[in-house]
Motif scaffolding. Structure first.
Motif, PDB file in Angstrom:
ATOM      1  N   GLN A  44      66.509  75.152  64.678  1.00 51.77           N
ATOM      2  CA  GLN A  44      66.590  76.478  64.058  1.00 51.77           C
ATOM      3  C   GLN A  44      68.012  76.790  63.606  1.00 51.77           C
ATOM      4  O   GLN A  44      68.222  77.380  62.537  1.00 51.77           O
ATOM      5  CB  GLN A  44      66.103  77.533  65.041  1.00 51.77           C
ATOM      6  N   ILE A  45      69.001  76.396  64.405  1.00 57.78           N
ATOM      7  CA  ILE A  45      70.396  76.625  64.031  1.00 57.78           C
ATOM      8  C   ILE A  45      70.738  75.856  62.754  1.00 57.78           C
ATOM      9  O   ILE A  45      71.379  76.383  61.838  1.00 57.78           O
ATOM     10  CB  ILE A  45      71.334  76.222  65.182  1.00 57.78           C
ATOM     11  N   VAL A  46      70.291  74.609  62.691  1.00 58.18           N
ATOM     12  CA  VAL A  46      70.527  73.819  61.479  1.00 58.18           C
ATOM     13  C   VAL A  46      69.794  74.449  60.290  1.00 58.18           C
ATOM     14  O   VAL A  46      70.330  74.530  59.179  1.00 58.18           O
ATOM     15  CB  VAL A  46      70.079  72.360  61.684  1.00 58.18           C
ATOM     16  N   GLY A  47      68.572  74.911  60.517  1.00 56.34           N
ATOM     17  CA  GLY A  47      67.798  75.526  59.451  1.00 56.34           C
ATOM     18  C   GLY A  47      68.454  76.779  58.889  1.00 56.34           C
ATOM     19  O   GLY A  47      68.468  76.996  57.664  1.00 56.34           O
ATOM     20  N   ARG A  48      69.000  77.600  59.775  1.00 52.64           N
ATOM     21  CA  ARG A  48      69.673  78.812  59.295  1.00 52.64           C
ATOM     22  C   ARG A  48      70.950  78.468  58.546  1.00 52.64           C
ATOM     23  O   ARG A  48      71.359  79.190  57.628  1.00 52.64           O
ATOM     24  CB  ARG A  48      69.939  79.757  60.478  1.00 52.64           C
ATOM     25  N   TRP A  49      71.575  77.339  58.907  1.00 53.40           N
ATOM     26  CA  TRP A  49      72.745  76.864  58.154  1.00 53.40           C
ATOM     27  C   TRP A  49      72.324  76.437  56.755  1.00 53.40           C
ATOM     28  O   TRP A  49      72.972  76.791  55.765  1.00 53.40           O
ATOM     29  CB  TRP A  49      73.410  75.720  58.906  1.00 53.40           C
ATOM     30  N   PHE A  50      71.215  75.689  56.649  1.00 54.20           N
ATOM     31  CA  PHE A  50      70.702  75.312  55.326  1.00 54.20           C
ATOM     32  C   PHE A  50      70.421  76.557  54.483  1.00 54.20           C
ATOM     33  O   PHE A  50      70.684  76.578  53.271  1.00 54.20           O
ATOM     34  CB  PHE A  50      69.412  74.500  55.465  1.00 54.20           C
ATOM     35  N   ALA A  51      69.879  77.590  55.137  1.00 53.85           N
ATOM     36  CA  ALA A  51      69.452  78.795  54.413  1.00 53.85           C
ATOM     37  C   ALA A  51      70.620  79.569  53.818  1.00 53.85           C
ATOM     38  O   ALA A  51      70.413  80.412  52.932  1.00 53.85           O
ATOM     39  CB  ALA A  51      68.652  79.709  55.344  1.00 53.85           C
ATOM     40  N   THR A  52      71.848  79.277  54.256  1.00 51.74           N
ATOM     41  CA  THR A  52      73.005  79.970  53.677  1.00 51.74           C
ATOM     42  C   THR A  52      73.330  79.451  52.282  1.00 51.74           C
ATOM     43  O   THR A  52      74.196  80.003  51.589  1.00 51.74           O
ATOM     44  CB  THR A  52      74.251  79.836  54.577  1.00 51.74           C
ATOM     45  N   GLY A  53      72.656  78.378  51.867  1.00 59.14           N
ATOM     46  CA  GLY A  53      72.799  77.895  50.486  1.00 59.14           C
ATOM     47  C   GLY A  53      74.015  77.023  50.281  1.00 59.14           C
ATOM     48  O   GLY A  53      74.460  76.314  51.175  1.00 59.14           O
ATOM     49  N   GLY A  54      74.549  77.061  49.075  1.00 61.08           N
ATOM     50  CA  GLY A  54      75.716  76.258  48.762  1.00 61.08           C
ATOM     51  C   GLY A  54      75.433  74.772  48.669  1.00 61.08           C
ATOM     52  O   GLY A  54      76.355  73.953  48.791  1.00 61.08           O
ATOM     53  N   GLY A  55      74.160  74.387  48.460  1.00 63.90           N
ATOM     54  CA  GLY A  55      73.810  72.970  48.373  1.00 63.90           C
ATOM     55  C   GLY A  55      73.848  72.252  49.702  1.00 63.90           C
ATOM     56  O   GLY A  55      73.860  71.013  49.733  1.00 63.90           O
ATOM     57  N   ARG A  56      73.853  73.005  50.812  1.00 66.02           N
ATOM     58  CA  ARG A  56      73.976  72.370  52.129  1.00 66.02           C
ATOM     59  C   ARG A  56      72.812  71.413  52.412  1.00 66.02           C
ATOM     60  O   ARG A  56      73.030  70.311  52.913  1.00 66.02           O
ATOM     61  CB  ARG A  56      74.094  73.434  53.213  1.00 66.02           C
ATOM     62  N   ARG A  57      71.594  71.832  52.111  1.00 60.52           N
ATOM     63  CA  ARG A  57      70.465  70.929  52.366  1.00 60.52           C
ATOM     64  C   ARG A  57      70.509  69.732  51.431  1.00 60.52           C
ATOM     65  O   ARG A  57      70.265  68.596  51.854  1.00 60.52           O
ATOM     66  CB  ARG A  57      69.135  71.687  52.191  1.00 60.52           C
TER      67      ARG A  57
END
Length: 303
Positions: A44-57
């Motif tokens: 979930q922590i990783v998922g919320r990081w992806f959700a911040t955008g910026g091409g992270r995923r």
């Protein structure tokens, strides 16, 4: 696996951002990670990081695992077709993504036939939810068994094996590494510092920076002579022991990349230093003298 239980969410996000800035883009987790926060919390922590955008995923090669019992009911864990389907969908939801780059079997499932496992994975791949399959903590013959079953189905099978591998624990050199090399699997070592025992533990103990109790203290006493020689080896060369241990893994031809688990930004900084450590043949031979390894099977115990 430290994200959540050991490292706050803001710090976890900062560490992942820093990793991207340094060109580190392979992130490994598991559905069972989360400690006292509950299984799934790290995803979930990783998922919320992806959700911040910026091409992270898009910039991340994402690996997660299944096998852990996520609930006490039948098919709540391991590698049945039903659990593969349910666990995958749950991980995708927690990670806030629509696909996993590398979906790994966290342990061998001795009660589920490979025909069932691969049938479920074929569905996941055809649905676009998984790109590649990997294993973790498999024996060499498990890898051979998995690849034979996959080949009979004209399926790619495993592309990687994640095993404990470090200077102090070299058992996979016997049969796992030869099997992985034969079938073209990458090796992803976990616990590259052997729980910190290869990270300057004796020096930290003397400096009062680490208090060793229980199994850690027992392990230190069992291997104190080797660890002393190893720390002296690093000091003579002006290097940190942890940097040497990570660099040694990077010098092993079968290794794709060791998995580091930084709890802090400082630990990420120290891990990256290992990329600049070059060990010559004499140094590698000395490390083999301190921590004897294995030849490949059966040459290690027969002709």
């Amino acid at each position: 696996m430290n994200f959540g239980p050991q490292t706050s969410e803001p710090d976890s996000h900062a560490i992942m951002d820093s990793a991207h800035e340094r060109g580190i883009n392979f992130f490994d987790t598991a559905n069972g990670y989360g400690g006292e926060l509950g299984r799934g919390a790290t995803e979930q922590i990783v998922g919320r990081w992806f959700a911040t955008g910026g091409g992270r995923r898009e910039k991340t090669v994402l690996a997660t695992k299944l096998y852990a019992d996520m609930d006490p009911w039948p098919n709540g864990g391991k590698l049945s077709a039903l659990n593969i389907r349910r666990a995958l969908d749950a991980s995708l939801q927690r990670l806030q993504t629509d696909y996993i780059d590398l979906y790994q079997f966290h342990h061998i499932d001795r009660s589920t036939p490979w025909e069932e496992i691969w049938q479920a994975m074929e569905v996941a791949v055809s649905q676009g939810k998984v790109l590649y399959a990997g294993s973790s903590n498999f024996a060499g013959w498990h890898i051979a068994q998995a690849q034979a079953a996959a080949s009979s189905r004209h399926f790619m099978g495993l592309v990687s094996e994640q095993s404990i591998y470090n200077l102090m624990t070299r058992d996979i050199e016997l049969e796992v590494i030869p099997a992985a090399q034969h079938y073209g699997l990458g090796i992803l070592p976990w616990s590259p510092l052997h729980g910190g025992l290869l990270g300057g533990v004796l020096r930290k103990e003397r400096d009062g920076k680490r208090r060793n109790e229980g199994r850690a203290a027992q392990a230190i006493e069992e291997h104190r002579e080797q660890i002393e020689k190893f720390e002296d080896f690093a000091e003579e060369r002006g290097l940190e022991p942890g940097d040497v241990a990570l660099s040694w893994l990077l010098h092993q031809s079968a290794v794709t990349a060791p998995i580091v688990g930084p709890r802090t930004m400082e630990q990420l900084d120290s891990a990256v230093r290992a990329l600049d450590v070059v060990l010559d043949d004499a140094s590698l031979a000395k490390l083999d003298d301190i921590f004897p390894g294995h030849k490949t099977a059966p040459e290690d115990y027969a002709w």
